[in-house]
Design an enzyme around this catalytic site. Sequence first.
Site, PDB file in Angstrom:
ATOM      1  N   TRP A  59      54.037  34.234  40.786  1.00 18.71           N
ATOM      2  CA  TRP A  59      55.104  35.201  41.019  1.00 18.71           C
ATOM      3  C   TRP A  59      54.618  36.520  41.624  1.00 18.71           C
ATOM      4  O   TRP A  59      55.390  37.231  42.242  1.00 18.71           O
ATOM      5  CB  TRP A  59      55.846  35.493  39.705  1.00 18.71           C
ATOM      6  N   HIS A 125      47.573  29.746  31.523  1.00 16.46           N
ATOM      7  CA  HIS A 125      48.710  30.557  31.100  1.00 16.46           C
ATOM      8  C   HIS A 125      49.976  29.716  30.958  1.00 16.46           C
ATOM      9  O   HIS A 125      50.763  29.559  31.896  1.00 16.46           O
ATOM     10  CB  HIS A 125      48.925  31.695  32.106  1.00 16.46           C
ATOM     11  N   GLU A 160      49.724  31.031  25.053  1.00 17.74           N
ATOM     12  CA  GLU A 160      50.606  31.309  23.912  1.00 17.74           C
ATOM     13  C   GLU A 160      51.254  30.033  23.382  1.00 17.74           C
ATOM     14  O   GLU A 160      52.354  29.661  23.793  1.00 17.74           O
ATOM     15  CB  GLU A 160      51.703  32.316  24.296  1.00 17.74           C
ATOM     16  N   GLU A 247      46.354  39.867  25.494  1.00 21.03           N
ATOM     17  CA  GLU A 247      47.615  40.352  26.082  1.00 21.03           C
ATOM     18  C   GLU A 247      48.322  41.268  25.108  1.00 21.03           C
ATOM     19  O   GLU A 247      48.540  40.911  23.951  1.00 21.03           O
ATOM     20  CB  GLU A 247      48.522  39.168  26.433  1.00 21.03           C
ATOM     21  N   TRP A 281      49.207  43.882  29.552  1.00 27.33           N
ATOM     22  CA  TRP A 281      50.173  43.181  30.392  1.00 27.33           C
ATOM     23  C   TRP A 281      51.117  44.196  31.014  1.00 27.33           C
ATOM     24  O   TRP A 281      51.830  44.868  30.291  1.00 27.33           O
ATOM     25  CB  TRP A 281      50.946  42.171  29.540  1.00 27.33           C
TER      26      TRP A 281
END
Length: 321
Positions: A59, A125, A160, A247, A281
Site C-alpha cells: 500500500w 506481516h 499479529e 509495533e 507505526w
Amino acid sequence: MKLIICISLALLALLVDAKDAAKETVSKHGQLSVKGANLVNKNGEIVQLKGMALYWSQWMPQYWNKDTIDGIHDSCHSNVVRASMAVDDGQGGGYLFDPDTQMQRVETVIEAAIADDLYIIVDWHEEKADTHQAQAVDFFSKISKKYGKHPNILYETFNEPTDQSWSSTLKPYHEAVIKAIRANDPNNIIIVGTAQWSQRVDEPADDPIKGTNIMYTLHFYAGTHKQWLRDLAQGAIDKGLPIFVTEYGTDNVDVVNQVDEEESKLWWAWLDKNNLSYTNWAICDANEASAALIANTPANKVCQADYLTLSGKLVVEQNKK
C-alpha cells in the site's frame, strides 16, 4: 561560580546520558544476542533499539527505498527499521499473490539498512501465518541464506496472531520457521508473535520456545492499551521473558482517533525503564493519527521537521532520548 559549575556539570551529565538512537548503530553494537530478558550487544552490554516501521509494503511502496531508509536514520534518529512485508491483505495483495515484487521491496530496504548501518526487522506481516507456514518457511529460508551473515538482520516470524492457541498452534509454527532460519543463520535475533494481536506475552512466559536469541512480540496503541497491558507485560518480563515491541502507535488501535500524548509518555517511560526496544507505526502519509508523515511527503523528505505529523514529532523526539 560554584553554582554555574554545578549547573554546567548537570547539563553535561544529561547530554552524556542521552542516547540518540541514530548514534547507537550496528558499527557500535555489532552482533546482538539475548541475555536473560535483555537484548545485549557484542560486548554483552544491554542495548536498546528505537526506530520506525514501514507501512504495509503493497500500500505504500513509495517508501520502500534508500531515500526513506536514509531519512529514518538521519531525521527519524533511529537505529532500527521494521520492514512490514504484506503477506495477504485480504484484498488480493501481498507476498502470496506477488512474491517477486514483495521480495524485491524487502531486499531493497535490507540492503539500504545495511548501507546505512541500521538494524532491520524483516516482518512476515499478517494475522493468519499459521495457515501459510510452508510459504513463511520458504521466505525466511531465502532471506536468512542471503542476508544471515549480516548482524543487521532480525527476523519477525508472525506479525499479529489473533485467537490462535499459543501452545498448540503458534509455538509449533514458530519452531518450524526458526528451524529454517537457524539452518542458515545461527546467531541473529528471531522475534515471535504472540496471541491477541501480539499482546499475550504472558502465555510464552509460561511456555517458552527452546533455543537461543529468541524474543517475543508486544504490540500496543497508547490510546487503547493502557496500564493493564503494561502490568501483564511486566509480569512476563519478571519471569525472564525477552520482549521486543516491534509495533506501537501513539493513538487508538483503530489509528483514526487523535494522538494520546499522555499515555504515550507513560508507555515510553515504562519501555525505557525495562530497556525494551521499539519501532513506531508507521512511516506513511495515510490519513491516520499514527502516520508519522503529512500528506504527500516524498521519500527524500521522510522525517524532516516540516513533514512530520504530531505523532511523528513526538516519536522523533523520543528516539533522541
